[in-house]
Design an enzyme around this catalytic site. Structure first.
Site, mmCIF file in Angstrom:
data_model
loop_
_atom_site.group_PDB
_atom_site.id
_atom_site.type_symbol
_atom_site.label_atom_id
_atom_site.label_comp_id
_atom_site.label_asym_id
_atom_site.label_seq_id
_atom_site.Cartn_x
_atom_site.Cartn_y
_atom_site.Cartn_z
ATOM 1 N N GLU A 38 0.824 -1.207 0.000
ATOM 2 C CA GLU A 38 0.000 0.000 0.000
ATOM 3 C C GLU A 38 0.862 1.263 0.000
ATOM 4 O OE1 GLU A 38 -2.522 1.446 -0.610
ATOM 5 O OE2 GLU A 38 -4.293 0.860 0.498
ATOM 6 N N ASP A 39 0.301 2.351 -0.510
ATOM 7 C CA ASP A 39 1.021 3.625 -0.483
ATOM 8 C C ASP A 39 0.936 4.288 0.891
ATOM 9 O OD1 ASP A 39 -1.709 4.123 -0.760
ATOM 10 O OD2 ASP A 39 -1.507 5.520 -2.439
ATOM 11 N N ASP A 97 -4.374 5.752 6.072
ATOM 12 C CA ASP A 97 -4.877 6.976 6.691
ATOM 13 C C ASP A 97 -5.931 6.548 7.720
ATOM 14 O OD1 ASP A 97 -5.199 9.806 6.917
ATOM 15 O OD2 ASP A 97 -6.861 9.768 5.501
ATOM 16 N N PHE A 155 -0.937 16.352 4.543
ATOM 17 C CA PHE A 155 -1.341 15.737 3.280
ATOM 18 C C PHE A 155 -0.076 15.501 2.453
ATOM 19 C CE2 PHE A 155 -3.212 14.797 -0.719
ATOM 20 C CZ PHE A 155 -4.357 14.094 -0.364
HETATM 21 P P1 IMP Z 1 -8.039 5.389 4.104
HETATM 22 O O1 IMP Z 1 -9.183 4.470 3.775
HETATM 23 O O2 IMP Z 1 -8.502 6.628 4.804
HETATM 24 O O3 IMP Z 1 -6.917 4.718 4.861
HETATM 25 O O4 IMP Z 1 -7.544 5.939 2.718
HETATM 26 C C1 IMP Z 1 -6.423 5.507 2.092
HETATM 27 C C2 IMP Z 1 -6.305 6.188 0.764
HETATM 28 O O5 IMP Z 1 -6.563 7.601 0.829
HETATM 29 C C3 IMP Z 1 -4.880 6.065 0.291
HETATM 30 O O6 IMP Z 1 -4.673 4.852 -0.417
HETATM 31 C C4 IMP Z 1 -4.710 7.320 -0.547
HETATM 32 O O7 IMP Z 1 -5.182 7.078 -1.848
HETATM 33 C C5 IMP Z 1 -5.613 8.342 0.126
HETATM 34 N N1 IMP Z 1 -4.847 9.196 1.059
HETATM 35 C C6 IMP Z 1 -4.964 9.256 2.393
HETATM 36 N N2 IMP Z 1 -4.109 10.146 2.934
HETATM 37 C C7 IMP Z 1 -3.407 10.661 1.891
HETATM 38 C C8 IMP Z 1 -2.334 11.630 1.811
HETATM 39 O O8 IMP Z 1 -1.811 12.200 2.784
HETATM 40 N N3 IMP Z 1 -1.886 11.893 0.552
HETATM 41 C C9 IMP Z 1 -2.384 11.294 -0.558
HETATM 42 N N4 IMP Z 1 -3.371 10.380 -0.513
HETATM 43 C C10 IMP Z 1 -3.881 10.067 0.705
#
Ligand code: IMP
Length: 186
Positions: free
Chosen positions: A102-103, A106, A155
Site C-alpha cells: 500500500e502507499d 490513513d 497531506f
Molecule cells: P483510508 O481508507 O482513509 O486509509 O484511505 C487511504 C487512501 O486515501 C490512500 O490509499 C490514498 O489514496 C488516500 N490518502 C490518504 N491520505 C493521503 C495523503 O496524505 N496523501 C495522498 N493520498 C492520501
C-alpha cells in the site's frame, strides 16, 4: 510558456528522494528475509503504490509473484470505507502468502475492507507493507506489518501519492500546502 512548478506547492519536504530509496531498500531486505522459504505473492492496490511496489520488489532478492487490483469508494459512502472492486486480481490467492503493498494508511477503512475481501479467499497468510502510515487518523484498528515512514497528519504527495491526480511523479515526499487542498481554511 513557463509552467507552474509543482515544487512551489509544497509546505516542506518530508522525505528526500535519497531517504525514500534508502528506506525502501531496507524494507525490501527485511521482508525478503522474513519470508524465509515461502515465496510472497505481492498484491498492490492501484494507483498510488506503483513507485513503492516497483522499488520494493527490486529490493527483494528472492522469488516472488505479483498481482494488482483497483478499488473505488462508493460516492457518499466514504466514511464506511465500503469500496467497489473495479479491477479484480487475475489469479487465485488460495494457499498463498499474500503481501499487500500500500502507499499510505490513513483512516484504514479502505484497507480494512480490502483485507476482508482477501481473507474470504483462503490465503495461507496476509501481511501488509505500507510506505507511509498516519496512525493519528485511524478510524478502524488496522496495523501494517511493515511501515516505511510514520508521518503526522499532513497531506503527503509524491512517490505515487496524489492530490486530484497531481504530484504523483515527484521523486520525494512533500507535505502539500494547506491552501491547495483546503482553500477555505483559515
Ligand atoms: P483510508 O481508507 O482513509 O486509509 O484511505 C487511504 C487512501 O486515501 C490512500 O490509499 C490514498 O489514496 C488516500 N490518502 C490518504 N491520505 C493521503 C495523503 O496524505 N496523501 C495522498 N493520498 C492520501
Amino acid at each position: 510558456m513557463q509552467s507552474h512548478s509543482m515544487h512551489d506547492d509544497m509546505e516542506r519536504v518530508l522525505f528526500t528522494h535519497e531517504q525514500v530509496q534508502q528506506r525502501v531498500k531496507e524494507l525490501g531486505a527485511e521482508i525478503a528475509r522474513d519470508y524465509g522459504d515461502k515465496d510472497p505473492h505481492l498484491i498492490t492496490i492501484l494507483k498510488g503504490s506503483i513507485p513503492f511496489l516497483a522499488d520494493l520488489m527490486r529490493a527483494m532478492d528472492r522469488p516472488l509473484s505479483l498481482d494488482v487490483m483497483a478499488v473505488a469508494s462508493y460516492a457518499g459512502h466514504q466514511s464506511s470505507g465500503e469500496v467497489r472492486v473495479t479491477k479484480d486480481l487475475d489469479e487465485s490467492i488460495e494457499g498463498r502468502h499474500v503481501l499487500v503493498v500500500e502507499d499510505i494508511i490513513d483512516t484504514g477503512l479502505t484497507l480494512a475492507y480490502v483485507m476482508r475481501i482477501l481473507a474470504n479467499r483462503a490465503p495461507a497468510s496476509v501481511r501488509i507493507a505500507t510506505f507511509l502510515d498516519k496512525p493519528s487518523r485511524r478510524a478502524t484498528p488496522i496495523e501494517a506489518d511493515y511501515v516505511g515512514f510514520t508521518i503526522p497528519n499532513a497531506f503527503a504527495v509524491g512517490y505515487g501519492l496524489d492530490w486530484n491526480q497531481r504530484y504523483r511523479n515527484l521523486p520525494y515526499i512533500g507535505a502539500l500546502k494547506r491552501e491547495i487542498y483546503d482553500p477555505g481554511a483559515g
